[in-house]
Design a protein around this motif. Structure first.
Motif, PDB file in Angstrom:
ATOM      1  N   PHE A 356       0.836  -1.198   0.000  1.00 23.05           N
ATOM      2  CA  PHE A 356       0.000   0.000   0.000  1.00 23.05           C
ATOM      3  C   PHE A 356       0.869   1.246   0.000  1.00 23.05           C
ATOM      4  CE2 PHE A 356      -2.460  -3.392   1.940  1.00 23.05           C
ATOM      5  CZ  PHE A 356      -3.653  -3.305   1.234  1.00 23.05           C
ATOM      6  N   GLU A 357       0.298   2.332  -0.517  1.00 21.77           N
ATOM      7  CA  GLU A 357       1.051   3.579  -0.616  1.00 21.77           C
ATOM      8  C   GLU A 357       1.269   4.228   0.738  1.00 21.77           C
ATOM      9  OE1 GLU A 357      -1.374   5.837  -3.288  1.00 21.77           O
ATOM     10  OE2 GLU A 357      -0.184   5.253  -5.040  1.00 21.77           O
ATOM     11  N   SER A 358       0.326   4.032   1.647  1.00 25.65           N
ATOM     12  CA  SER A 358       0.402   4.710   2.947  1.00 25.65           C
ATOM     13  C   SER A 358      -0.213   3.829   4.020  1.00 25.65           C
ATOM     14  CB  SER A 358      -0.331   6.055   2.889  1.00 25.65           C
ATOM     15  OG  SER A 358      -1.712   5.854   2.652  1.00 25.65           O
ATOM     16  N   ASP A 399      -3.550  -3.020  -8.856  1.00 29.96           N
ATOM     17  CA  ASP A 399      -2.313  -2.297  -8.576  1.00 29.96           C
ATOM     18  C   ASP A 399      -1.318  -2.454  -9.717  1.00 29.96           C
ATOM     19  OD1 ASP A 399      -0.717  -0.901  -6.227  1.00 29.96           O
ATOM     20  OD2 ASP A 399       0.639  -2.357  -7.146  1.00 29.96           O
ATOM     21  N   ARG A 403       0.225   0.567 -12.145  1.00 29.37           N
ATOM     22  CA  ARG A 403       1.637   0.809 -12.447  1.00 29.37           C
ATOM     23  C   ARG A 403       1.861   1.013 -13.941  1.00 29.37           C
ATOM     24  NH1 ARG A 403       4.954  -3.963  -9.276  1.00 29.37           N
ATOM     25  NH2 ARG A 403       3.784  -3.951  -7.318  1.00 29.37           N
ATOM     26  N   ARG A 410      -4.509  10.700 -11.134  1.00 31.70           N
ATOM     27  CA  ARG A 410      -3.815   9.933 -10.106  1.00 31.70           C
ATOM     28  C   ARG A 410      -4.798   8.957  -9.474  1.00 31.70           C
ATOM     29  NH1 ARG A 410      -3.146   9.706  -4.714  1.00 31.70           N
ATOM     30  NH2 ARG A 410      -1.124   8.930  -3.960  1.00 31.70           N
ATOM     31  N   ASN A 412      -5.415   6.547  -6.492  1.00 36.37           N
ATOM     32  CA  ASN A 412      -4.879   6.251  -5.164  1.00 36.37           C
ATOM     33  C   ASN A 412      -5.392   4.903  -4.655  1.00 36.37           C
ATOM     34  OD1 ASN A 412      -7.525   6.732  -4.371  1.00 36.37           O
ATOM     35  ND2 ASN A 412      -7.107   8.818  -3.712  1.00 36.37           N
ATOM     36  N   ASP A 413      -4.821   4.485  -3.533  1.00 36.58           N
ATOM     37  CA  ASP A 413      -5.202   3.202  -2.939  1.00 36.58           C
ATOM     38  C   ASP A 413      -6.675   3.156  -2.572  1.00 36.58           C
ATOM     39  OD1 ASP A 413      -2.772   2.019  -3.206  1.00 36.58           O
ATOM     40  OD2 ASP A 413      -2.154   2.236  -1.118  1.00 36.58           O
TER      41      ASP A 413
END
Length: 524
Positions: A356-358, A399, A403, A410, A412-413
């Motif tokens: 995950f990004e965050s 995901d 990529r 953008r 996002n997750d």
């Protein structure tokens, strides 16, 4: 009246039309807020920008419209294809550790023409990659590869054609492995043995380059999968021949299920080096396209056979809208790039991990997963591990698409998480409806046939037949199988039970109450 599920399935089998279960989605409509009495000097309230739909940004929704299928169907096929070509090492990185993805094996019907076209379009670039790898790697000599990597343990065929220089290089490599260098006061043997060795994976990629088996004979699956890269293959639309007579369909299904679970390869006789990987399982990821008759046969072979697969049925979709060509091109480009990245990582021996990004995205995924698992407790017990792992598999595939996407937006997750869990819930609901549809129809046919034979046996008997006498006329003598049918026949007057518990024909003919009897047989 016949039960809706049973009647729909029987009608579909008789007419040959597609089975369509339409999953209704609640659409959210934004309400424009009009401010009254605002003076001209007041500045208008800034409009809030709507969040970008990740499936729109990836071109998936437009691609689905172009082919006339539901986006959920595209997601299911995408997740199955991408995770299938990834091989055995597929992970989702989360705060509670690395989670290996549950395998998705997909089932569709050949009569779902739009889905069949979807699978053909998406598997075409994979087939081309598979063929190119086989052609390019086929130019290399297996004996030379065996000699360079195995040295004194090479096969007799390789040793016969070896020159002195190649043999010396191979032997030196083995001697270096047996005499490791370590720092003072430290062994280092374990660390060295656990170190990543790209040579091993490169050798495997050269000797066994193929990863895809499309349209192959189901009877030959075992050796074909074993000869693929890492003994793991994506099997797309194999010819299982389940409509054939005899015991062969049962043998084919038994073989397929063993491959889906991971069959252990028997140890072969031969040089030491070739026996080291004998414990590797031969494993298949499957995407099946069966006829309705074949699905009936599969369901009749055993309880739960259909629940081993995620059954995706055709659903409503509109085709040919403006802009779909651009969306389709963007999605297929991202899909092909994602497939190439996955294959590259697989052939290099690298784990295919998605993270995950965050921390916020990871926390949201964990919360959604807890809610999802609480909702599908009963469903998961019926269908197995793939139901629990479905959101993870869809998120993993999305995901990789993200990529490879060239979208200006953008993604996002949070958007991917919402899309993954929403699609997983709808796909699971659709699957359970399909299984209920066919199981209800089969149950109805079985109880109809049983009622006719019971009435026939009682009518022919010279004296009243007890419950035990009736049961003894059949090979399958489970009590629960007969109780409901006999009680329904007595209730409608087709049979009469006397004071001694004997059964005799009643005044009502079975044909006169057939529809009412069907309803009693199907209702829980």
């Amino acid at each position: 009246m016949l039960n809706k599920f049973a009647e729909a399935w029987r009608s579909a089998r008789a007419s040959g039309y597609l089975i369509k279960i339409i999953l209704m989605e609640a659409s959210q409509q934004s309400t424009a807020v009009k401010s009254k009495g605002r003076s001209s000097s007041q500045s208008p309230r800034p409009k809030r920008s709507r969040p970008v739909d990740p499936l729109d940004a990836l071109g998936l929704n437009g691609f689905a419209r172009a082919l006339g299928v539901a986006p959920d169907s595209v997601l299911a096929v995408t997740a199955t294809l991408l995770s299938g070509i990834a091989g055995p090492d597929v992970w989702l990185q989360s705060p509670w550790g690395e989670n290996r993805l549950s395998k998705i094996d997909l089932l569709t019907t050949k009569e779902d023409f739009n889905l069949h076209r979807l699978i053909e379009v998406m598997s075409a670039p994979l087939s081309l990659m598979n063929r190119r790898l086989a052609e390019n790697m086929g130019r290399l000599s297996p004996d030379a590869i065996d000699l360079v990597t195995s040295g004194p343990f090479a096969s007799a065929a390789a040793s016969k054609h070896a020159d002195a220089n190649m043999r010396d290089q191979a032997i030196r490599r083995h001697l270096d492995a047996l005499t490791p260098t370590t720092r003072p006061g430290e062994s280092g043997l374990l660390r060295q043995d656990l170190a990543f060795d790209p040579l091993i994976h490169r050798r495997e990629s050269l000797q066994h380059p193929q990863f895809l088996l499309k349209g192959v004979d189901g009877r030959s699956l075992n050796p074909l999968v074993e000869d693929c890269h890492l003994r793991t293959a994506l099997v797309v639309q194999p010819a299982l021949g389940l409509a054939r007579e005899g015991s062969e369909p049962s043998r084919v299904i038994k073989l397929l299920f063993a491959l889906l679970d991971g069959a252990v390869v028997k140890k072969r006789t031969g040089p030491l080096d070739r026996g080291r990987d004998s414990s590797l399982p031969v494993k298949a990821h499957a995407l099946l396209s069966l006829t309705k008759d074949e699905i009936d046969v599969l369901a009749s072979m055993g309880a739960g056979h259909l629940n081993r697969f995620l059954w995706v049925a055709e659903s409503a979709g509109q085709s040919g809208k403006n802009g779909d060509a651009d969306s389709s091109e963007a999605f297929l480009s991202a899909f092909q790039e994602a497939a190439m990245e996955i294959l590259e990582l697989r052939r290099e021996g690298r784990g295919l991990r998605v993270s995950f990004e965050s921390k916020a995205g990871s926390k949201k995924f964990e919360d959604e997963l807890h809610r999802y698992e609480a909702e599908i407790v009963q469903a998961a017990a019926d269908v197995g591990a793939w139901a629990r792992g479905l959101p993870q598999s869809i998120f993993w595939a999305l995901d990789f698409l993200r990529r490879s996407s060239v979208s200006d937006h953008r993604i996002n997750d949070e958007g991917l998480i919402v899309a993954a869990f929403s699609a997983a819930r709808r796909l699971l609901t659709g699957h359970r409806k399909q299984v209920l549809l066919i199981s209800s129809a089969q149950q109805l046919d079985e109880r109809r046939a049983l009622a006719e034979r019971i009435v026939e046996n009682v009518s022919r008997a010279a004296s009243p037949m007890s419950f035990r006498d009736i049961v003894r006329c059949f090979q399958n003598q489970k009590k629960d199988r007969f109780t409901r049918v006999i009680e329904a026949l007595i209730e409608l007057g087709v049979l009469i039970r006397n004071e001694d518990g004997g059964h005799v024909p009643g005044p009502v003919d079975l044909a006169e109450v057939a529809e009412i009897l069907d309803e009693k047989f199907i209702l829980p």
